[in-house]
Design a protein around this motif. Structure first.
Motif, PDB file in Angstrom:
ATOM      1  N   GLU A 124       0.852  -1.193   0.000  1.00 39.95           N
ATOM      2  CA  GLU A 124       0.000   0.000   0.000  1.00 39.95           C
ATOM      3  C   GLU A 124       0.885   1.238   0.000  1.00 39.95           C
ATOM      4  N   GLY A 125       0.552   2.198  -0.843  1.00 38.61           N
ATOM      5  CA  GLY A 125       1.322   3.442  -0.881  1.00 38.61           C
ATOM      6  C   GLY A 125       2.632   3.336  -1.634  1.00 38.61           C
ATOM      7  N   ALA A 126       2.891   2.138  -2.246  1.00 41.77           N
ATOM      8  CA  ALA A 126       4.149   1.956  -2.965  1.00 41.77           C
ATOM      9  C   ALA A 126       4.000   2.249  -4.442  1.00 41.77           C
ATOM     10  N   MET A 127       2.916   2.896  -4.813  1.00 38.19           N
ATOM     11  CA  MET A 127       2.632   3.173  -6.211  1.00 38.19           C
ATOM     12  C   MET A 127       3.658   4.142  -6.770  1.00 38.19           C
ATOM     13  N   ASP A 128       4.164   3.812  -7.927  1.00 38.31           N
ATOM     14  CA  ASP A 128       5.158   4.636  -8.603  1.00 38.31           C
ATOM     15  C   ASP A 128       4.457   5.404  -9.723  1.00 38.31           C
ATOM     16  N   HIS A 129       4.256   6.693  -9.523  1.00 37.16           N
ATOM     17  CA  HIS A 129       3.538   7.490 -10.518  1.00 37.16           C
ATOM     18  C   HIS A 129       4.322   7.626 -11.825  1.00 37.16           C
ATOM     19  N   SER A 130       5.597   7.293 -11.791  1.00 39.06           N
ATOM     20  CA  SER A 130       6.402   7.404 -13.009  1.00 39.06           C
ATOM     21  C   SER A 130       6.074   6.288 -13.995  1.00 39.06           C
ATOM     22  N   THR A 131       5.275   5.319 -13.546  1.00 37.65           N
ATOM     23  CA  THR A 131       4.920   4.200 -14.419  1.00 37.65           C
ATOM     24  C   THR A 131       3.650   4.509 -15.217  1.00 37.65           C
ATOM     25  N   HIS A 132       3.410   5.816 -15.503  1.00 37.14           N
ATOM     26  CA  HIS A 132       2.177   6.196 -16.178  1.00 37.14           C
ATOM     27  C   HIS A 132       2.068   5.614 -17.581  1.00 37.14           C
ATOM     28  N   ASP A 133       3.205   5.230 -18.174  1.00 39.77           N
ATOM     29  CA  ASP A 133       3.157   4.645 -19.514  1.00 39.77           C
ATOM     30  C   ASP A 133       2.553   3.242 -19.473  1.00 39.77           C
ATOM     31  N   MET A 134       2.524   2.643 -18.290  1.00 40.39           N
ATOM     32  CA  MET A 134       1.950   1.310 -18.130  1.00 40.39           C
ATOM     33  C   MET A 134       0.471   1.446 -17.763  1.00 40.39           C
ATOM     34  N   GLY A 135      -0.405   1.162 -18.714  1.00 39.10           N
ATOM     35  CA  GLY A 135      -1.826   1.137 -18.423  1.00 39.10           C
ATOM     36  C   GLY A 135      -2.441   2.475 -18.094  1.00 39.10           C
ATOM     37  N   GLY A 136      -1.935   3.566 -18.655  1.00 38.24           N
ATOM     38  CA  GLY A 136      -2.551   4.869 -18.452  1.00 38.24           C
ATOM     39  C   GLY A 136      -2.379   5.453 -17.068  1.00 38.24           C
ATOM     40  N   MET A 137      -1.375   4.996 -16.332  1.00 38.83           N
ATOM     41  CA  MET A 137      -1.150   5.525 -14.989  1.00 38.83           C
ATOM     42  C   MET A 137      -0.784   7.004 -15.051  1.00 38.83           C
ATOM     43  N   MET A 138      -1.253   7.773 -14.077  1.00 35.94           N
ATOM     44  CA  MET A 138      -0.957   9.200 -13.998  1.00 35.94           C
ATOM     45  C   MET A 138       0.442   9.444 -13.454  1.00 35.94           C
ATOM     46  N   THR A 139       1.022  10.552 -13.837  1.00 34.06           N
ATOM     47  CA  THR A 139       2.303  10.963 -13.271  1.00 34.06           C
ATOM     48  C   THR A 139       2.049  11.704 -11.966  1.00 34.06           C
ATOM     49  N   ALA A 167      -1.625  18.334 -10.081  1.00 33.68           N
ATOM     50  CA  ALA A 167      -2.456  19.322 -10.768  1.00 33.68           C
ATOM     51  C   ALA A 167      -3.933  19.047 -10.523  1.00 33.68           C
ATOM     52  N   LEU A 168      -4.314  17.770 -10.523  1.00 33.24           N
ATOM     53  CA  LEU A 168      -5.710  17.410 -10.269  1.00 33.24           C
ATOM     54  C   LEU A 168      -6.110  17.803  -8.854  1.00 33.24           C
ATOM     55  N   LEU A 188      -8.302  12.433 -17.665  1.00 33.77           N
ATOM     56  CA  LEU A 188      -7.296  11.530 -17.092  1.00 33.77           C
ATOM     57  C   LEU A 188      -7.886  10.145 -16.825  1.00 33.77           C
ATOM     58  N   MET A 189      -9.145  10.108 -16.387  1.00 35.60           N
ATOM     59  CA  MET A 189      -9.756   8.810 -16.086  1.00 35.60           C
ATOM     60  C   MET A 189     -10.043   8.019 -17.349  1.00 35.60           C
ATOM     61  N   ILE A 190     -10.323   8.714 -18.451  1.00 35.92           N
ATOM     62  CA  ILE A 190     -10.511   7.996 -19.716  1.00 35.92           C
ATOM     63  C   ILE A 190      -9.231   7.255 -20.084  1.00 35.92           C
ATOM     64  N   LYS A 191      -8.102   7.950 -20.006  1.00 37.66           N
ATOM     65  CA  LYS A 191      -6.812   7.304 -20.300  1.00 37.66           C
ATOM     66  C   LYS A 191      -6.550   6.153 -19.319  1.00 37.66           C
ATOM     67  N   HIS A 192      -6.886   6.406 -18.071  1.00 35.78           N
ATOM     68  CA  HIS A 192      -6.674   5.396 -17.029  1.00 35.78           C
ATOM     69  C   HIS A 192      -7.510   4.156 -17.325  1.00 35.78           C
ATOM     70  N   HIS A 193      -8.771   4.355 -17.643  1.00 39.92           N
ATOM     71  CA  HIS A 193      -9.661   3.242 -17.966  1.00 39.92           C
ATOM     72  C   HIS A 193      -9.196   2.503 -19.232  1.00 39.92           C
ATOM     73  N   GLU A 194      -8.770   3.253 -20.222  1.00 40.67           N
ATOM     74  CA  GLU A 194      -8.299   2.611 -21.450  1.00 40.67           C
ATOM     75  C   GLU A 194      -7.109   1.701 -21.161  1.00 40.67           C
ATOM     76  N   GLY A 195      -6.242   2.140 -20.261  1.00 45.46           N
ATOM     77  CA  GLY A 195      -5.113   1.298 -19.861  1.00 45.46           C
ATOM     78  C   GLY A 195      -5.578   0.032 -19.166  1.00 45.46           C
ATOM     79  N   ALA A 196      -6.587   0.167 -18.297  1.00 43.95           N
ATOM     80  CA  ALA A 196      -7.123  -0.998 -17.586  1.00 43.95           C
ATOM     81  C   ALA A 196      -7.761  -1.983 -18.562  1.00 43.95           C
TER      82      ALA A 196
END
Length: 224
Positions: A138-153, A159-160, A175-183
């Motif tokens: 939990e909390g170990a999410m790496d926002h730099s992995t946004h290229d994987m499955g539409g993850m946010m930076t 900004a959000l 942002l959620m559209i991109k996120h969902h498309e990745g999922a």
């Protein structure tokens, strides 16, 4: 005296006859016992012979059931390990909506995302644990992995967090559209490569539900 001796002889004969009868009965009992044992032995032999067969059949059936229920592969593990942080980020985004969103539709969408994806995280975590795999911390999410499955930076998330009203609604949905498309893409990969039935079923549900939400958000953005 003669009569007395005759009585004695008769008594002796009776005793001897009784003894003989007892011996015969004992022999007959042994024979019956042997016969019974033989019969039981045949029955027992059959039972003994059939018992391993039954046990083997039962074990085979149990193994088959275990395989059908518990079989998984690397694609299933990758799906679970990838989808958990992905869902966590979607919930993190959704948690911002109640205090920032202007649109009632966006607030409801965020609530629906939280309601659907929270239980899925628990299910995915349970699978990983049962497979002897580590659950992403939990909390170990790496926002730099946004290229994987539409993850946010991290910058997009910051900004959000700073936006509100209509600006939040627009940014959230885009942002959620991109996120969902990745999922959806992750779920399609699971459907194609996964082996674990419940995981491929969840993947199908994700594809259906999140594709519907993508279309809903596009409509709200006027892009539908």
């Amino acid at each position: 005296m003669i009569r007395k001796r005759s009585l004695v002889r008769r008594s002796a004969a009776v005793v001897a006859a009784g003894a003989a009868a007892l011996v015969l009965a004992a022999c007959g009992g042994d024979g019956d016992s042997d016969g019974g044992d033989s019969s039981a032995g045949h029955g027992g032999h059959s039972a003994t012979a059939s018992s391993p067969a039954s046990a083997s059949a039962s074990a085979s059936a149990s193994a088959s059931a275990s395989v059908s229920q518990g079989q998984h592969n690397v694609a299933d593990v990758a799906f679970a390990k990838g989808m958990i942080p992905h869902h966590r980020q979607a919930i993190e985004m959704a948690d911002l909506a109640p205090g920032r969103a202007k649109s009632a539709e966006v607030k409801k969408l965020a609530a629906d995302i939280r309601k659907a994806q929270g239980p899925e995280i628990e299910t995915l975590s349970g699978w990983l644990t049962s497979w002897g795999e580590d659950v992403p911390a939990e909390g170990a999410m790496d926002h730099s992995t946004h290229d994987m499955g539409g993850m946010m930076t991290g910058a997009e998330m910051a900004a959000l967090e700073k936006s509100s009203g209509q600006a939040f609604d627009t940014a959230f949905m885009e942002l959620m559209i991109k996120h969902h498309e990745g999922a959806v893409e992750m779920a399609k990969t699971e459907q194609a490569d996964g082996a674990y039935g419940p995981a491929t079923t969840m993947a199908a549900e994700i594809i259906t539900s999140q594709s519907t939400e993508i279309e809903q958000m596009k409509q709200l953005l006027g892009k539908g």
